[in-house]
Design an enzyme around this catalytic site. Structure first.
Site, mmCIF file in Angstrom:
data_model
loop_
_atom_site.group_PDB
_atom_site.id
_atom_site.type_symbol
_atom_site.label_atom_id
_atom_site.label_comp_id
_atom_site.label_asym_id
_atom_site.label_seq_id
_atom_site.Cartn_x
_atom_site.Cartn_y
_atom_site.Cartn_z
ATOM 1 N N GLU A 163 0.829 -1.211 0.000
ATOM 2 C CA GLU A 163 0.000 0.000 0.000
ATOM 3 C C GLU A 163 0.863 1.260 0.000
ATOM 4 O O GLU A 163 0.764 2.123 0.870
ATOM 5 C CB GLU A 163 -0.968 -0.009 1.182
ATOM 6 C CG GLU A 163 -2.011 -1.110 1.087
ATOM 7 C CD GLU A 163 -3.105 -1.020 2.138
ATOM 8 O OE1 GLU A 163 -4.240 -1.458 1.847
ATOM 9 O OE2 GLU A 163 -2.827 -0.516 3.259
ATOM 10 N N GLU A 267 -6.255 -6.802 -1.480
ATOM 11 C CA GLU A 267 -6.900 -6.854 -0.167
ATOM 12 C C GLU A 267 -8.349 -6.434 -0.280
ATOM 13 O O GLU A 267 -8.678 -5.472 -0.985
ATOM 14 C CB GLU A 267 -6.214 -5.902 0.827
ATOM 15 C CG GLU A 267 -4.780 -6.218 1.153
ATOM 16 C CD GLU A 267 -4.201 -5.275 2.201
ATOM 17 O OE1 GLU A 267 -5.000 -4.646 2.942
ATOM 18 O OE2 GLU A 267 -2.963 -5.167 2.276
#
Length: 366
Positions: A163, A267
């Site tokens: 991320e 995710e």
């Protein structure tokens, strides 16, 4: 004749438009994944897992039985907990590959959590500047990949960072004033190390930019302009933070065509209850965090199905559920520096309830 000529030009223009059109959306989700990074700790503490029939079984077998074909494992450099380090990842990788599952390694390049709000350097690299960090990333990536390869569990894919919306290994690798130079150097180091280990391992660049096409373009345009190469574009999508499914579809479709690479949701997750299993506050609360999907087993199953359907229709090739096996087990806390003294912020987001029984409404579908 003039009309005929106009028709011919229009037809030619249409043919060109078709030839330049984006490829057809993916027909299947070939990467149906589960991030089970906390699982080894739960098993070591005696956690039990049960399938929909109520029979105790290996949790990887249970997940495989509901459609999982890929596991994702995070790796931290030197975590205080002794979990999610290389030794533990090697054990988990063997278990996954023994079940015939594919393997993704998620490099955080940190001793602890890395996400859009924090990208801490490992303690061993704390004083290193960008030149040394390039070597650190290369050597760490190659060492981990080679160790996995040596035991017969070569990763099928790796993430170079987790991320990394505004960079990694802050502050040296942070994007400041739209300057992607340092980040690009680190990403190239990770890519080159991966390919040196195994050219067939796919390199994923992962952001949590499913919420905003403008943000996704800013990031991926930025690294592309600096010559960064990658194989798969990875996005995080949690509906309570990243917006509607319609927006998700638009972002997937745009990054797929704009960069010409497969897209995955690295995710996603959704709660099955608003209640809390331990003293640690839940990361996500509320009885219906996203409109139309109550925090129930049925709601969790419906939301995950909707995410998969949206991703598939938009042309994505994979969807990974984050930490489906992390139900509340005393001693498996969220903080690696205090794993015994902290609780589980994800106990209501797992796909197994607080006694280890899987939600019968959940399945991964191709």
């Amino acid at each position: 004749m003039r009309r005929t000529a106009i028709v011919a030009v229009v037809a030619l223009g249409a043919a060109i438009a078709v030839s330049n059109a984006a490829p057809a959306a993916a027909a299947t989700l070939s990467m149906r994944g589960a991030d089970v990074s906390s699982l080894q700790r739960s098993l070591d503490l005696g956690a039990k897992y049960y399938n929909a029939a109520g029979t105790a079984a290996d949790p990887l077998d249970i997940l495989k039985g509901v459609g999982v074909n890929y596991v994702r494992l995070r790796i931290w450099n030197n975590p205080a907990s002794g979990y999610n380090n290389l030794a533990k990842v090697l054990v988990q990788a063997r278990a996954a590959k023994a079940k015939g599952l594919q393997l993704m390694i998620d490099f955080h390049y940190s001793d602890t959590w890395a996400d859009p709000g924090k990208q801490y350097k490992p303690a061993a690299w704390a004083s290193h500047t960008i030149s040394a960090l390039q070597t650190d990333v290369y050597n760490s990536t190659l060492s981990v990949c080679n160790a996995l390869k040596a035991q017969g569990t070569t990763p099928d894919s790796v993430q170079i960072g987790n991320e990394i919306n505004v960079g990694m290994l802050w502050n040296d690798g942070k994007v400041v004033n739209n300057d992607f130079t340092n980040l690009s150097l680190l990403l190239k180091s990770g890519y080159n190390a991966t390919k040196a280990c195994n050219n067939g391992t796919q390199v994923i660049i992962h952001t949590a930019d499913a919420d905003s096409d403008a943000n996704a373009r800013w990031f991926y345009d930025g690294i592309r302009a600096k010559g960064v190469t990658w194989d798969i574009t990875g996005l995080s999508y949690y509906c309570m933070w990243h917006g509607t499914l319609a927006n998700l579809s638009a972002v997937i479709g745009d990054v797929r065509t704009r960069y010409g690479k497969p897209v995955i949701l690295a995710e996603t997750a959704y709660p099955f209850t608003a209640a809390n299993a331990d003293a640690e506050a839940n990361a996500v609360g509320g009885s219906a965090p996203c409109s139309g999907y109550p925090a129930t087993w049925q709601g969790q199953g419906a939301q995950f199905t909707a995410v998969q359907n949206t991703a598939r229709s938009a042309g994505a090739v994979g969807v990974f559920y984050w930490e489906p096996t992390w139900y509340a087990v005393k001693g498996n806390g969220w903080d690696p520096a205090n794993i015994n003294g902290t609780g589980d912020q994800w106990d209501n987001m797992a796909l197994f309830d607080w006694t280890g029984h899987i939600n019968p409404n959940v399945a991964w579908t191709a």
